[in-house]
Design an enzyme around this catalytic site. Structure first.
Site, mmCIF file in Angstrom:
data_model
loop_
_atom_site.group_PDB
_atom_site.id
_atom_site.type_symbol
_atom_site.label_atom_id
_atom_site.label_comp_id
_atom_site.label_asym_id
_atom_site.label_seq_id
_atom_site.Cartn_x
_atom_site.Cartn_y
_atom_site.Cartn_z
ATOM 1 C CE LYS A 118 116.121 35.097 -55.060
ATOM 2 N NZ LYS A 118 115.185 35.931 -55.778
ATOM 3 C CD GLU A 202 120.615 28.954 -53.105
ATOM 4 O OE1 GLU A 202 121.477 29.981 -53.505
ATOM 5 O OE2 GLU A 202 119.823 29.009 -51.986
ATOM 6 N NE ARG A 294 113.474 46.478 -53.853
ATOM 7 C CZ ARG A 294 113.608 46.175 -52.605
ATOM 8 N NH1 ARG A 294 113.687 47.148 -51.373
ATOM 9 N NH2 ARG A 294 113.147 44.970 -52.166
#
Length: 499
Positions: A118, A202, A294
Site C-alpha cells: 500500500k 491514515e 487480479r
C-alpha cells in the site's frame, strides 16, 4: 503474439468454472487442478483434463506453485489463469510462470509487487495528483514519532498494515491514550498474517462508501476503465452485496474517478484486468485506497452493464492483442446487482457453516445469473472460503435489478446449511439501501439477528383456526361430537403464508 490452446486454471469452485466456460467458447482446452477435498467438484468434471495436486489444505494443494508448474510441463499447457485468491496476487509465482515459459494471465510480477504494498502504491501514484487520505507516506515504527503524526492528522486515525488486506493489521484509534497499545497490536497482527510488520497511519474516514473502478490494459499501452462498482455492504471488511453502477455517482464524478483509476494503472504499466479502489466520503470527496491486481469476485456486475466478457478480454490481452474498443466507445447499459451467497449464519455474527447441501435449486429467468461450483448433495468443505455462489441480477434500471434479485432470492432453495440469502433480502428491502443512502456502516447501523425474523402476522392463527373449525363442522354428521383441531395443519398453513 501467441495463440493460447491449452489453459490451466490454478483455482477451484465457481471462478474455475467461470474461467473454463469462457475458454471453451474460445476453443481453448482446459486443465483443472484440485485438492483431495475437491475430487468430486464441478470444475474437475467440467475440465478437459484434471490433476490432483495435494491434500485438502490450501497450503498442500492450491498454493503449491511448484507442483502446478510441473503439471503445466507434463500436460504441455500454454497459459495459467490464477482466478482470484490463492496465487493470483503472488508476484513470485507470476515470475516463476514466466520464467518457465508459460503465459501468466494477469499483470507483470513488477506491477503485482508495486501494488501489493500500500505504501509503494501510494508513492507510485502520487505524481498523478490522485487524491489520497491524509497520513504518512512511508512505514513507521517509532511510537512517539507516530503519535506526533497522528496528532497532526487528527483523531480518529487508522493504523494499517502496508502488506495487509481483509481487515488484518488494521486498528482504529480514537485518542492518543490508546495509540501505543493499538499500534503494537497492529504490528503484531501484520507480522503474523503477512510476515511484514510495516504499518502506516491514515486519517480515519468514519462512514465512507466503497467505490471501485474496473480497468483493462493491453500490452500496447492502451488502458480503459469499465465504470464503477459500489461495494459498501460489507461484513468484517469483506463485501457481501455489490452493484454497478453506483446509485450516487454523478456523470462528472464518474468521469473523474475513472480518469484517476486509469492513471493508477499507468503508474505501474498495468496489463490485464484490475480494480482500483476508492473511499468516497459524505461530502463526495474520493480518496485512493489500493489496487487489486487480479479479477475481482464481483466482476460479473461490470460484465452485465458493459456487455463484455472480462475473462475473454484477459485471454486476448495475454495473447498480445490490442483492446478492440476505446474509452469513448464504452457505455453503461442498465443496472446489475450481485449477492455473495455464503455458507454463513447471519443471525450468528456471520459465522461460517459447513454441511451437506440437502436441497440446492438455482433461481432462473430473464436477468438472473448464478455463478457457482456446487450442486445438490455436495458437502461444503471446511478448508476454503465459505462462498457457495454469486447471485447476479440485471435490469433496465436499479429498481428492476432489485426486484429481480428479491424474486431470485425467494426462488433460490438451499437447505442443510445457513446462508446469507435472508440477509440479502433484508438489505434489498431496507429503506437505506433502496434510497441509495448507505455506506460501509450499514450492518453496524441497521442489522440485528432479529431483523431476519418474519414479522408477526396479527390474527393469522385465529383466521386459520376459524377456517379449520368451519371445514370440520361442515364435514361432521349432524349431532356428532366435535373433534380437536389439527394444530399441525394450522401452523403449516401459517408458515407457508408467511414465506
Amino acid at each position: 503474439m501467441k495463440k493460447i490452446k491449452k489453459l490451466l486454471v490454478a483455482n477451484r469452485g465457481e471462478i474455475a468454472l467461470r474461467v473454463m466456460r469462457s475458454a471453451k467458447e474460445m476453443g481453448i482446452r482446459t486443465v483443472a487442478i484440485y485438492s483431495e477435498a475437491d475430487r468430486n467438484a464441478l470444475h474437475v468434471r467440467y475440465a478437459d483434463e484434471a490433476v490432483c495436486v495435494g491434500g485438502p489444505k490450501s497450503s498442500e494443494s492450491y498454493l503449491r506453485g511448484d507442483v502446478i508448474l510441473d503439471v503445466c510441463r507434463q500436460l504441455q499447457v500454454d497459459a495459467i489463469h490464477p482466478g482470484y485468491g490463492f496465487l493470483s496476487e503472488n508476484a513470485v509465482f507470476a515470475r516463476q510462470v514466466q520464467e518457465a515459459g508459460f503465459i501468466f494471465i494477469g499483470p507483470s510480477p513488477e506491477a503485482i509487487e508495486l501494488m501489493g504494498s500500500k505504501l509503494a502504491a501510494k508513492a507510485a501514484v502520487a505524481k498523478y495528483h490522485i487524491p489520497m487520505v491524509p497520513g504518512t507516506e512511508e512505514a513507521i515504527s517509532d511510537v512517539e514519532e507516530a503519535k506526533k503524526i497522528a496528532r497532526q492528522v487528527g483523531f480518529p486515525i487508522l493504523i494499517k498494515a502496508s502488506a495487509g488486506g481483509g481487515g488484518k493489521g488494521m486498528r482504529v484509534v480514537e485518542s492518543v491514550d490508546l495509540f501505543e497499545e493499538q499500534m503494537k497490536m497492529a504490528i503484531s497482527e501484520a507480522t503474523s498474517a503477512f510476515g511484514d510488520g510495516s504499518v502506516f497511519i491514515e486519517k480515519y474516514i468514519g462512514s465512507p462508501r466503497h467505490i471501485e473502478i474496473q480497468v483493462l490494459g493491453d500490452t500496447h499501452g492502451n488502458i480503459v476503465h469499465l465504470f464503477e462498482r459500489e461495494c459498501s455492504i460489507q461484513r468484517r471488511h469483506q463485501k457481501v452485496i455489490e452493484e454497478a453502477p453506483s446509485a450516487v455517482l454523478t456523470p462528472a464524478l464518474r468521469e473523474e474517478m475513472g480518469r484517476c483509476a486509469v492513471s493508477v494503472a499507468k503508474a505501474c504499466d498495468y496489463v490485464g484486468a484490475g480494480t482500483v479502489e476508492f473511499l468516497l466520503d459524505e461530502h463526495m470527496n474520493f480518496y485512493f485506497l489500493e489496487m487489486n491486481t487480479r479479477l475481482q469476485v464481483e466482476h460479473p456486475v461490470s460484465e452485465q452493464i458493459t456487455g463484455l466478457d472480462l475473462v475473454k478480454e484477459q485471454i486476448h490481452i495475454a495473447e498480445g492483442k490490442t483492446l478492440p474498443f476505446s474509452q469513448e466507445q464504452l457505455q453503461i447499459n442498465g443496472h446489475a446487482l450481485e449477492l455473495r451467497v455464503y455458507a454463513e449464519d447471519p443471525a450468528n455474527n456471520f459465522l461460517p457453516d459447513i454441511g451437506r447441501l440437502q436441497t440446492y435449486k438455482r433461481p432462473q429467468g430473464l436477468g438472473v445469473r448464478v455463478d457457482d461450483g456446487f450442486e445438490q448433495g455436495m458437502e461444503i468443505p471446511i478448508y476454503y472460503d465459505p462462498m457457495i455462489a454469486k447471485l447476479v441480477t440485471f435490469g433496465k434500471d436499479r429498481k428492476e435489478a432489485i426486484e429481480k434479485m428479491l424474486r431470485a432470492i425467494d426462488e433460490y432453495e438451499i437447505t442443510g446449511i445457513q446462508t446469507t440469502l435472508p440477509f440479502g433480502k433484508f438489505v434489498l428491502q431496507h429503506e437505506a439501501f433502496v434510497s441509495g443512502k448507505f455506506d460501509t456502516k450499514f450492518i453496524e447501523r441497521y442489522f440485528t439477528p432479529e431483523s431476519l425474523q418474519p414479522a408477526e402476522d396479527t390474527g393469522a392463527d385465529e383466521i386459520a383456526a376459524a377456517l379449520a373449525a368451519m371445514l370440520q363442522t361442515r364435514a361432521r354428521p349432524s349431532g356428532a361430537a366435535a373433534e380437536p383441531i389439527a394444530t399441525a395443519s394450522v401452523s403449516n398453513w401459517r408458515k407457508n403464508r408467511l414465506r
